[in-house]
Design a protein around this motif. Structure first.
Motif, PDB file in Angstrom:
ATOM      1  N   PRO A   1       0.834  -1.204   0.000  1.00 42.14           N
ATOM      2  CA  PRO A   1       0.000   0.000   0.000  1.00 42.14           C
ATOM      3  C   PRO A   1       0.870   1.256   0.000  1.00 42.14           C
ATOM      4  O   PRO A   1       1.930   1.301   0.623  1.00 42.14           O
ATOM      5  CB  PRO A   1      -0.798  -0.130   1.297  1.00 42.14           C
ATOM      6  CG  PRO A   1      -0.762  -1.590   1.632  1.00 42.14           C
ATOM      7  CD  PRO A   1       0.559  -2.083   1.142  1.00 42.14           C
ATOM      8  N   GLU A   2       0.418   2.266  -0.701  1.00 43.28           N
ATOM      9  CA  GLU A   2       1.174   3.514  -0.837  1.00 43.28           C
ATOM     10  C   GLU A   2       1.227   4.255   0.497  1.00 43.28           C
ATOM     11  O   GLU A   2       0.207   4.393   1.181  1.00 43.28           O
ATOM     12  CB  GLU A   2       0.513   4.392  -1.894  1.00 43.28           C
ATOM     13  CG  GLU A   2       1.278   5.659  -2.219  1.00 43.28           C
ATOM     14  CD  GLU A   2       0.618   6.432  -3.339  1.00 43.28           C
ATOM     15  OE1 GLU A   2       1.021   7.588  -3.561  1.00 43.28           O
ATOM     16  OE2 GLU A   2      -0.293   5.892  -3.991  1.00 43.28           O
ATOM     17  N   PRO A   3       2.406   4.741   0.906  1.00 43.95           N
ATOM     18  CA  PRO A   3       2.487   5.519   2.148  1.00 43.95           C
ATOM     19  C   PRO A   3       1.662   6.806   2.044  1.00 43.95           C
ATOM     20  O   PRO A   3       1.538   7.387   0.967  1.00 43.95           O
ATOM     21  CB  PRO A   3       3.985   5.844   2.275  1.00 43.95           C
ATOM     22  CG  PRO A   3       4.676   4.846   1.403  1.00 43.95           C
ATOM     23  CD  PRO A   3       3.730   4.552   0.279  1.00 43.95           C
TER      24      PRO A   3
ATOM     25  N   PRO B   1       1.116   2.623   5.220  1.00 47.26           N
ATOM     26  CA  PRO B   1       1.995   3.230   6.230  1.00 47.26           C
ATOM     27  C   PRO B   1       1.640   4.717   6.380  1.00 47.26           C
ATOM     28  O   PRO B   1       1.458   5.419   5.389  1.00 47.26           O
ATOM     29  CB  PRO B   1       3.397   3.055   5.635  1.00 47.26           C
ATOM     30  CG  PRO B   1       3.251   1.976   4.601  1.00 47.26           C
ATOM     31  CD  PRO B   1       1.869   2.094   4.064  1.00 47.26           C
ATOM     32  N   VAL B   2       1.513   5.187   7.630  1.00 46.76           N
ATOM     33  CA  VAL B   2       1.051   6.557   7.889  1.00 46.76           C
ATOM     34  C   VAL B   2       2.132   7.363   8.597  1.00 46.76           C
ATOM     35  O   VAL B   2       2.749   6.890   9.556  1.00 46.76           O
ATOM     36  CB  VAL B   2      -0.223   6.574   8.750  1.00 46.76           C
ATOM     37  CG1 VAL B   2      -0.822   7.981   8.780  1.00 46.76           C
ATOM     38  CG2 VAL B   2      -1.245   5.580   8.239  1.00 46.76           C
ATOM     39  N   THR B   3       2.341   8.591   8.120  1.00 51.45           N
ATOM     40  CA  THR B   3       3.180   9.571   8.799  1.00 51.45           C
ATOM     41  C   THR B   3       2.296  10.737   9.219  1.00 51.45           C
ATOM     42  O   THR B   3       1.439  11.180   8.456  1.00 51.45           O
ATOM     43  CB  THR B   3       4.292  10.085   7.863  1.00 51.45           C
ATOM     44  OG1 THR B   3       5.119   8.989   7.462  1.00 51.45           O
ATOM     45  CG2 THR B   3       5.157  11.131   8.569  1.00 51.45           C
TER      46      THR B   3
ATOM     47  N   ILE C   1       0.622  16.529   1.498  1.00 53.87           N
ATOM     48  CA  ILE C   1      -0.004  15.649   2.469  1.00 53.87           C
ATOM     49  C   ILE C   1      -1.311  15.137   1.868  1.00 53.87           C
ATOM     50  O   ILE C   1      -1.814  15.691   0.884  1.00 53.87           O
ATOM     51  CB  ILE C   1      -0.256  16.339   3.821  1.00 53.87           C
ATOM     52  CG1 ILE C   1      -1.219  17.527   3.663  1.00 53.87           C
ATOM     53  CG2 ILE C   1       1.044  16.780   4.454  1.00 53.87           C
ATOM     54  CD1 ILE C   1      -1.590  18.171   4.989  1.00 53.87           C
ATOM     55  N   ASP C   2      -1.850  14.084   2.464  1.00 53.06           N
ATOM     56  CA  ASP C   2      -3.043  13.443   1.899  1.00 53.06           C
ATOM     57  C   ASP C   2      -4.329  13.841   2.598  1.00 53.06           C
ATOM     58  O   ASP C   2      -5.396  13.868   1.982  1.00 53.06           O
ATOM     59  CB  ASP C   2      -2.875  11.922   1.980  1.00 53.06           C
ATOM     60  CG  ASP C   2      -1.710  11.434   1.143  1.00 53.06           C
ATOM     61  OD1 ASP C   2      -1.873  11.312  -0.078  1.00 53.06           O
ATOM     62  OD2 ASP C   2      -0.632  11.192   1.714  1.00 53.06           O
ATOM     63  N   ALA C   3      -4.244  14.115   3.887  1.00 53.79           N
ATOM     64  CA  ALA C   3      -5.437  14.460   4.664  1.00 53.79           C
ATOM     65  C   ALA C   3      -5.008  15.345   5.820  1.00 53.79           C
ATOM     66  O   ALA C   3      -3.825  15.387   6.190  1.00 53.79           O
ATOM     67  CB  ALA C   3      -6.135  13.206   5.183  1.00 53.79           C
ATOM     68  N   ALA C   4      -5.985  16.062   6.396  1.00 53.45           N
ATOM     69  CA  ALA C   4      -5.660  16.940   7.521  1.00 53.45           C
ATOM     70  C   ALA C   4      -6.876  17.123   8.412  1.00 53.45           C
ATOM     71  O   ALA C   4      -8.009  17.203   7.936  1.00 53.45           O
ATOM     72  CB  ALA C   4      -5.161  18.296   7.031  1.00 53.45           C
TER      73      ALA C   4
END
Length: 303
Positions: free
Chosen positions: A91-93, A118-120, A139-142
């Motif tokens: 899965p894409e980080p 994987p989540v940062t 970033i992907d979400a906030a």
């Protein structure tokens, strides 16, 4: 003798080097071992594959055919081996950012356990910074907080869900004359000085307070200090430098009290924002469920 890949590599090395001595050196073999190997390989074909001379060796017509196929076989084998050594794609980080608050805190604790990616996590000092990073796909979400009516317009491709509204509280010194009140009329703070965080293009604290004070019949006076850290703001409030505002779910510090304003003239919006092209967009219901749980458990409701 059954031909193996190492035998084909020997044939290719001899053909490329044009010499048994140089081919042996390239493969880190002794010349007698190389000669023995070549004799066995030629014996398996039942005919010579190289012509020997004082100047070296050259492939025979049969040798040219064998070497051509050997080259294809070795290239294919190397390609197959590279696939075997290459890790399987996972899965894409993803990166989740946001403002300090219960929603981001809740995600850091629970999201990695239920998401395959994987989540940062990254905390931003300003709502505008996080919104800008969402817009450029950094970033992907906030998880964000702004003030109702004084937030920013999302960038193209960014989807925003309002999770809930939370009253903004005023922070006063513990010894303030109004500290014992359950609710404080904003008009009763007309003579106070206000401390605000630095300018945030995603949340106009200054404009929101000016608007609320105008409705209460006065123009607020502002301190020149612009401090983003709530702990430092509380220290300044405790020392009598001024008053400040905070989310209703903020934790009180020593020397100060947090009180609701009568009528809740200022409301914080708790938001979840995702980019439509993010891998997380398919997990939007999951994220919404987590942040709504956090809001329900820890945020103050208007009314």
């Amino acid at each position: 003798m059954d031909l193996e890949l190492r035998h084909l590599r020997i044939l290719l090395a001899i053909a490329e080097a044009g010499s048994l001595t140089r081919a042996a050196a390239a493969l880190m073999l002794s010349q007698p071992a190389m000669t023995t190997q070549l004799r066995r390989i030629e014996a398996s074909f039942g005919q010579p594959l190289f012509e020997r001379s004082a100047r070296g060796v050259v492939p025979t017509r049969a040798g040219e055919l064998v070497i051509s196929h050997a080259r294809d076989a070795v290239v294919s084998a190397d390609r197959i081996r590279s696939y075997r050594l290459r890790p399987a794609p996972g899965p894409e980080p993803v990166t989740v950012g946001g403002s300090s608050g219960p929603m981001l805190s809740h995600l850091t604790l629970h999201l990695p356990a239920v998401l395959s990616n994987p989540v940062t996590f990254v905390q931003f000092p300003a709502t505008g910074d996080a919104m800008s990073r969402l817009g450029d796909r950094s970033i992907d979400a906030a998880c964000l907080v702004d003030l109702e009516g004084f937030g920013t317009t999302p960038a193209d491709g960014v989807v925003v869900d309002v999770i809930g509204l939370e009253p903004v509280v005023v922070i006063l010194p513990a010894g303030h004359a109004l500290a014992g009140e359950t609710r404080i009329d904003l008009a009763g703070l007309a003579d106070e000085t206000w401390l605000l965080p630095p300018h945030d293009p995603g949340c106009d604290d200054y404009g929101a307070l000016v608007h609320a004070c105008a409705a209460a019949g006065f123009v607020p006076r502002f301190s020149p200090h612009r401090i983003g850290d709530l702990s430092i703001l509380c220290d300044l409030v405790a020392q009598g430098v001024g008053l400040t505002l905070a989310q209703g779910s903020a934790r009180a510090r020593e020397g100060v009290v947090m009180r609701r304003l009568a009528g809740d003239p200022l409301l914080g919006r708790h938001l979840l924002a995702l980019h439509r092209e993010s891998p997380l967009i398919t997990s939007r219901p999951l994220l919404l469920g987590l942040v709504r749980d956090a809001f329900s458990a820890r945020c103050v409701k208007p009314g």
